[in-house]
Design a protein around this motif. Structure first.
Motif, PDB file in Angstrom:
ATOM      1  N   ARG A  76       0.575  -1.332  -0.034  1.00 21.42           N
ATOM      2  CA  ARG A  76       0.102  -0.037  -0.041  1.00 21.42           C
ATOM      3  C   ARG A  76       0.766   1.464   0.201  1.00 21.42           C
ATOM      4  NH1 ARG A  76      -2.891  -1.638   4.672  1.00 21.42           N
ATOM      5  NH2 ARG A  76      -2.828   0.290   5.251  1.00 21.42           N
ATOM      6  N   ALA A  77       2.153   1.178   0.227  1.00 23.57           N
ATOM      7  CA  ALA A  77       2.898   2.431   0.311  1.00 23.57           C
ATOM      8  C   ALA A  77       3.083   2.834  -1.321  1.00 23.57           C
ATOM      9  CB  ALA A  77       4.417   1.975   0.754  1.00 23.57           C
ATOM     10  N   VAL A  78       3.351   3.984  -1.466  1.00 26.29           N
ATOM     11  CA  VAL A  78       3.626   4.666  -2.910  1.00 26.29           C
ATOM     12  C   VAL A  78       5.099   4.578  -2.842  1.00 26.29           C
ATOM     13  CG1 VAL A  78       3.498   6.651  -4.330  1.00 26.29           C
ATOM     14  CG2 VAL A  78       1.531   5.903  -3.082  1.00 26.29           C
ATOM     15  N   VAL A  79       6.000   3.773  -3.736  1.00 30.03           N
ATOM     16  CA  VAL A  79       7.287   3.995  -3.589  1.00 30.03           C
ATOM     17  C   VAL A  79       7.800   4.454  -4.837  1.00 30.03           C
ATOM     18  CG1 VAL A  79       9.477   2.535  -3.592  1.00 30.03           C
ATOM     19  CG2 VAL A  79       7.157   1.736  -2.420  1.00 30.03           C
ATOM     20  N   VAL A  80       8.629   5.638  -4.738  1.00 27.87           N
ATOM     21  CA  VAL A  80       9.231   6.351  -6.023  1.00 27.87           C
ATOM     22  C   VAL A  80      10.766   5.906  -6.060  1.00 27.87           C
ATOM     23  CG1 VAL A  80       9.502   8.439  -6.928  1.00 27.87           C
ATOM     24  CG2 VAL A  80       7.320   7.907  -5.644  1.00 27.87           C
ATOM     25  N   LYS A  81      11.004   5.280  -6.819  1.00 28.44           N
ATOM     26  CA  LYS A  81      12.647   5.003  -6.854  1.00 28.44           C
ATOM     27  C   LYS A  81      13.203   5.974  -7.698  1.00 28.44           C
ATOM     28  CE  LYS A  81      11.701  -0.036  -6.207  1.00 28.44           C
ATOM     29  NZ  LYS A  81      11.977  -1.394  -6.905  1.00 28.44           N
ATOM     30  N   THR A  82      13.620   7.086  -7.099  1.00 33.41           N
ATOM     31  CA  THR A  82      14.461   8.080  -7.824  1.00 33.41           C
ATOM     32  C   THR A  82      15.719   7.902  -8.277  1.00 33.41           C
ATOM     33  OG1 THR A  82      15.435   8.930  -5.666  1.00 33.41           O
ATOM     34  CG2 THR A  82      13.191   9.466  -5.997  1.00 33.41           C
ATOM     35  N   GLY A  83      16.355   6.747  -8.048  1.00 33.54           N
ATOM     36  CA  GLY A  83      17.623   6.514  -8.402  1.00 33.54           C
ATOM     37  C   GLY A  83      18.873   7.370  -7.829  1.00 33.54           C
ATOM     38  N   LEU A  84      18.364   8.153  -6.776  1.00 38.23           N
ATOM     39  CA  LEU A  84      19.436   9.132  -6.064  1.00 38.23           C
ATOM     40  C   LEU A  84      20.043   8.374  -5.103  1.00 38.23           C
ATOM     41  CD1 LEU A  84      16.939  12.191  -5.759  1.00 38.23           C
ATOM     42  CD2 LEU A  84      18.861  11.961  -7.570  1.00 38.23           C
ATOM     43  N   SER A  85      21.229   9.031  -4.763  1.00 41.50           N
ATOM     44  CA  SER A  85      21.938   8.389  -3.435  1.00 41.50           C
ATOM     45  C   SER A  85      21.404   8.912  -2.175  1.00 41.50           C
ATOM     46  CB  SER A  85      23.312   9.259  -3.486  1.00 41.50           C
ATOM     47  OG  SER A  85      23.442  10.658  -3.068  1.00 41.50           O
ATOM     48  N   PHE A  86      21.830   8.605  -0.889  1.00 32.40           N
ATOM     49  CA  PHE A  86      21.243   8.775   0.270  1.00 32.40           C
ATOM     50  C   PHE A  86      21.083  10.428   0.403  1.00 32.40           C
ATOM     51  CE2 PHE A  86      22.716   4.668   1.303  1.00 32.40           C
ATOM     52  CZ  PHE A  86      21.604   4.173   2.119  1.00 32.40           C
ATOM     53  N   ARG A  87      21.980  11.151   0.034  1.00 26.64           N
ATOM     54  CA  ARG A  87      22.038  12.713   0.107  1.00 26.64           C
ATOM     55  C   ARG A  87      21.061  13.139  -0.898  1.00 26.64           C
ATOM     56  NH1 ARG A  87      22.221  11.136   4.012  1.00 26.64           N
ATOM     57  NH2 ARG A  87      23.963   9.763   4.583  1.00 26.64           N
ATOM     58  N   GLY A  88      21.176  12.800  -2.022  1.00 23.34           N
ATOM     59  CA  GLY A  88      20.026  13.297  -3.172  1.00 23.34           C
ATOM     60  C   GLY A  88      18.699  12.862  -2.628  1.00 23.34           C
ATOM     61  N   ARG A  89      18.468  11.823  -2.227  1.00 21.19           N
ATOM     62  CA  ARG A  89      17.038  11.533  -1.775  1.00 21.19           C
ATOM     63  C   ARG A  89      16.553  12.161  -0.498  1.00 21.19           C
ATOM     64  NH1 ARG A  89      16.474   7.471   2.704  1.00 21.19           N
ATOM     65  NH2 ARG A  89      18.420   8.829   3.399  1.00 21.19           N
ATOM     66  N   SER A  90      17.575  12.667   0.353  1.00 27.16           N
ATOM     67  CA  SER A  90      17.067  13.512   1.243  1.00 27.16           C
ATOM     68  C   SER A  90      16.633  14.937   0.864  1.00 27.16           C
ATOM     69  CB  SER A  90      18.314  13.776   2.368  1.00 27.16           C
ATOM     70  OG  SER A  90      18.572  12.720   3.141  1.00 27.16           O
ATOM     71  N   VAL A  91      17.421  15.366  -0.317  1.00 29.58           N
ATOM     72  CA  VAL A  91      16.651  16.756  -0.867  1.00 29.58           C
ATOM     73  C   VAL A  91      15.402  16.402  -1.634  1.00 29.58           C
ATOM     74  CG1 VAL A  91      17.140  18.314  -2.660  1.00 29.58           C
ATOM     75  CG2 VAL A  91      19.143  17.569  -1.188  1.00 29.58           C
ATOM     76  N   ALA A  92      15.432  15.315  -2.070  1.00 26.84           N
ATOM     77  CA  ALA A  92      13.920  14.745  -2.586  1.00 26.84           C
ATOM     78  C   ALA A  92      12.803  14.792  -1.828  1.00 26.84           C
ATOM     79  CB  ALA A  92      14.137  13.492  -3.605  1.00 26.84           C
TER      80      ALA A  92
END
Length: 180
Positions: A76-92
């Motif tokens: 049920r979770a909406v998962v968005v695989k951004t392809g970003l690293s840990f730090r980039g994911r934090s910005v997203a």
């Protein structure tokens, strides 16, 4: 409202897990479940937040880093695989959110708090967790002279959620007055 949650990536203390569960319970009770919870993975304290939020009826958005995209996520979770690293994911995570709630964690959560400020997103930080993010208690309300967004500090999760919901209600009321 999209509520970003900065939370410890390691196994949380029993007390911090209890606080995270209380956070979700209070958010549902005081703000309703029409808001979305945004997290940066499905492990550690973030897993507790995701599981509790889904059980409470919230829509949950998970933005895992590329290094954690192979985790088994709840259906049920909406998962968005951004392809970003840990730090980039934090910005997203911050850019996706309207506000950031810091429940306790380390350097990644500290980065997310600074990023939220620089992106003009209010920060609601719990600073009585025993984790490195407690250092936020020493930060000024505004991190520089631009006064982009407040950094609010709380020792009690009940007060944090009360203010978060009250401020969201006021923001919505202003928006309705302007836009109808």
């Amino acid at each position: 409202m999209y509520v970003g949650v900065a939370a410890h990536s390691g196994e949380p203390s029993v007390e911090l897990a209890r606080v995270a569960k209380r956070f979700v319970e209070l958010l549902k009770e005081r703000c309703g479940v029409e808001h979305r919870i945004v997290v940066g993975g499905y492990w550690g304290l973030m897993k507790t937040v995701v599981d509790e939020a889904l059980s409470a009826g919230f829509t949950v958005v998970v933005l895992p880093p590329v290094e954690g995209e192979d985790v088994s996520f709840p259906d049920r979770a909406v998962v968005v695989k951004t392809g970003l690293s840990f730090r980039g994911r934090s910005v997203a995570l911050v850019r996706t959110s309207d506000v950031l709630v810091v429940l306790g964690g380390g350097s990644g959560c500290l980065q997310e708090a600074v990023t939220a400020y620089t992106e003009g997103k209010p920060v609601y930080a719990l600073v009585s967790t025993g984790y490195p993010t407690d250092a936020i208690s020493q930060w000024p309300e505004y991190l520089d002279d631009r006064r982009l967004a407040p950094v609010k500090k709380y020792r009690d999760v009940d007060e944090l959620v009360r203010d978060l919901c009250l401020n969201e209600h006021e923001r919505r009321k202003r928006a309705r007055a302007i836009y109808g």
